[in-house]
Design an enzyme around this catalytic site. Structure first.
Site, PDB file in Angstrom:
ATOM      1  N   TYR A 222       1.276  -0.923   0.032  1.00  0.00           N
ATOM      2  CA  TYR A 222      -0.374   0.224  -0.132  1.00  0.00           C
ATOM      3  C   TYR A 222       0.635   1.220   0.169  1.00  0.00           C
ATOM      4  CZ  TYR A 222      -4.062   3.294   1.348  1.00  0.00           C
ATOM      5  OH  TYR A 222      -4.669   3.772   1.621  1.00  0.00           O
TER       6      TYR A 222
ATOM      7  N   ASP B   8       9.340   2.094  -0.954  1.00  0.00           N
ATOM      8  CA  ASP B   8       8.209   3.425   0.128  1.00  0.00           C
ATOM      9  C   ASP B   8       8.775   2.866   1.403  1.00  0.00           C
ATOM     10  OD1 ASP B   8       6.113   3.995   2.088  1.00  0.00           O
ATOM     11  OD2 ASP B   8       4.783   3.515   0.776  1.00  0.00           O
TER      12      ASP B   8
ATOM     13  N   LYS C  14       4.233  10.698   8.189  1.00  0.00           N
ATOM     14  CA  LYS C  14       4.336  10.949   9.060  1.00  0.00           C
ATOM     15  C   LYS C  14       5.214  10.805  10.041  1.00  0.00           C
ATOM     16  CE  LYS C  14       1.521   7.069   9.008  1.00  0.00           C
ATOM     17  NZ  LYS C  14       0.827   6.115   8.390  1.00  0.00           N
TER      18      LYS C  14
HETATM   19  N1  HOZ Z   1      -4.582   2.700   6.117  1.00  0.00           N
HETATM   20  C1  HOZ Z   1      -3.304   3.281   6.965  1.00  0.00           C
HETATM   21  C2  HOZ Z   1      -2.524   2.235   8.137  1.00  0.00           C
HETATM   22  N2  HOZ Z   1      -1.944   1.570   7.059  1.00  0.00           N
HETATM   23  C3  HOZ Z   1      -4.389   3.570   8.293  1.00  0.00           C
HETATM   24  C4  HOZ Z   1      -4.688   5.289   8.002  1.00  0.00           C
HETATM   25  C5  HOZ Z   1      -5.593   5.555   9.428  1.00  0.00           C
HETATM   26  O1  HOZ Z   1      -6.993   5.026   9.651  1.00  0.00           O
HETATM   27  O2  HOZ Z   1      -5.410   6.602  10.063  1.00  0.00           O
END
Ligand code: HOZ
Length: 429
Positions: free
Chosen positions: A144, A239, A267
């Site tokens: 992802y 990534d 982040k």
């Molecule tokens: N797609 C995010 C984790 N792989 C989750 C993001 C979220 O809900 O903060």
């Protein structure tokens, strides 16, 4: 544990926010029940709106390496906020954190800050296409890279949790340029490269996958990708949104000693504030506007609050490299405790771990790619998730996510977690 107020808040949220959440995994759909609304967090703990204290293994999906509301980070943000929160103009702190990141991460000369991991990966691919003059990209099923169009092809994380790994809204035109390979399977990559000779701009990969649960690369996989890229003029993008500054100060490039051409961060580089970044060598980064023709921009990019939080956090990680070893030791301790607890009750499972990332797959087979991750028993996972929650432990509400260990977690917290698993193991059969 009582979750009355969270349920009330969720009902209110659903009236004005699609599904009541601003990111789908949070909605608890794959595990059932109402999501928990968090009020505040400190160190290793979350405190929810019902007054429950929970040990947190999500940690904002990775970045809280030093724990929640870490004082130097909070103080840096407060001091910065007093001087204004956004200017859309250059600030000195951007150069400070850029220089620090460049000194910590191997093989990069320049870094550009954006606002999220999605933006970072999207921009990295545009840069790769602009630099190579080629259009196709290879990604891996179950990886992802955020929710931009090119990546929602067999995507992991929330996309697979909700059964939309190929999202409506992504045009055929976009989808046809994303080629799909199998994680940890170099043959699947060479087949695609041969069939699309001189057309592939980049291969983008989570060098340690974290969005189909945690799946470390098999021996030789990343080196093999590096060779394929070198032999076919393809750029390799790591990534490192989850792994950067977490598995080592220099991320997976340092930990496993394989160089990427472009690295993306999320982040973590803002100490948990909204931020992302992509970085590379001069020859590639100089293709970006205003130096070169590849356009990429953003008013909030390099935002002073995010930069100050990131600088505080990265400085601490840079000054205390022993943190990475200590995190890995805590994770190994947890691994052992979970294994013993589940084995005692013959619960079928496989645990994947590397550094401070770990996940429990409820399947006996080795979990090495998306297909084997999807073999996991989701009914067992649901019981496990709710059992953990009832015992004050918060893990991601999806089997396709990693757990993240923080420096703030104590061995007493780990023991409490293991004791909870011992208690709920008999209910998982
Ligand atoms: N797609 C995010 C984790 N792989 C989750 C993001 C979220 O809900 O903060």
């Amino acid at each position: 544990m009582i979750y009355k107020r969270s349920s009330v808040l969720f009902a209110e949220a659903q009236k004005v926010i699609p599904g009541g959440v601003n990111s789908p995994v949070r909605a608890f759909k794959s595990v059932g029940g109402d999501p928990i609304f968090v009020k505040k967090a400190k160190g290793a703990y979350l405190y929810d709106e019902d007054g429950n204290e929970l040990i947190d293994y999500i940690n904002s999906w990775g970045p809280m390496i030093l724990g929640h509301a870490h004082e130097p980070v909070v103080n840096a943000v407060i001091e910065k906020a007093k001087q204004g929160t956004s200017f859309g103009m250059p600030t000195e702190i951007e150069t400070e954190i850029a220089a620090l990141a460049v000194s910590m991460v191997p093989n990069i000369d320049k870094i550009r800050f954006v606002n999220s991991g999605t933006e970072a990966c999207m921009s990295a691919v545009r840069l790769a296409r602009g630099y190579t003059g080629k259009e196709k990209i290879i990604k891996f099923a179950g990886c992802y890279h955020g929710h931009s169009d090119s990546f929602l092809i067999q995507a992991g994380s929330g996309a697979v949790t909700f059964g939309s790994p190929n999202s409506p809204g992504v045009t055929q035109g976009t989808a046809k340029d994303t080629l799909l390979a199998t994680y940890n399977d170099l043959k699947s990559v060479t087949t695609l490269v041969k069939a699309n000779e001189n057309e592939i701009a980049c291969i983008i990969v989570e060098p340690v996958a974290g969005n189909m649960g945690c799946i470390p690369p098999s021996e030789g996989f990343l080196e093999g990708l590096r060779n394929i890229c070198d032999n076919h003029d393809i750029l390799l993008i790591f990534d490192e949104v989850m792994t950067g500054f977490r598995l080592a100060a220099g991320g997976v490039q340092e930990l496993l000693n394989v160089n990427a051409d472009i690295v993306t961060f999320g982040k973590v580089i803002g100490g948990g504030l909204p931020v992302g970044a992509f970085a590379s060598r001069n020859e590639i980064m100089n293709h970006l506007a205003p130096l070169g023709p590849v356009y990429q921009a953003g008013t909030l990019s390099g935002n002073p609050l995010a930069m100050s939080a990131g600088l505080a956090m990265l400085s601490e990680l840079n000054n205390k490299p022993e943190i990475f070893l200590s995190l890995a030791e805590k994770t190994a301790y947890l691994h052992q405790g979970i294994s013993e607890a589940l084995e005692q009750h013959q619960v079928k499972h496989t645990i994947n771990r590397i550094g401070s990332m770990i996940s429990v797959h409820f399947s006996e087979q080795p979990v090495i790619d998306f297909a084997s991750a999807a073999e996991g028993n989701n009914d067992t996972f649901k019981k496990f998730f709710h059992g953990m929650l009832a015992n004050g432990i918060y893990i991601a509400p999806s089997a396709f996510e990693s757990w993240f260990i923080t420096d703030a977690l104590s061995y007493a917290d780990l023991d409490k977690t293991i004791a909870a698993i011992r208690k709920i193991a008999p209910t998982l059969l």
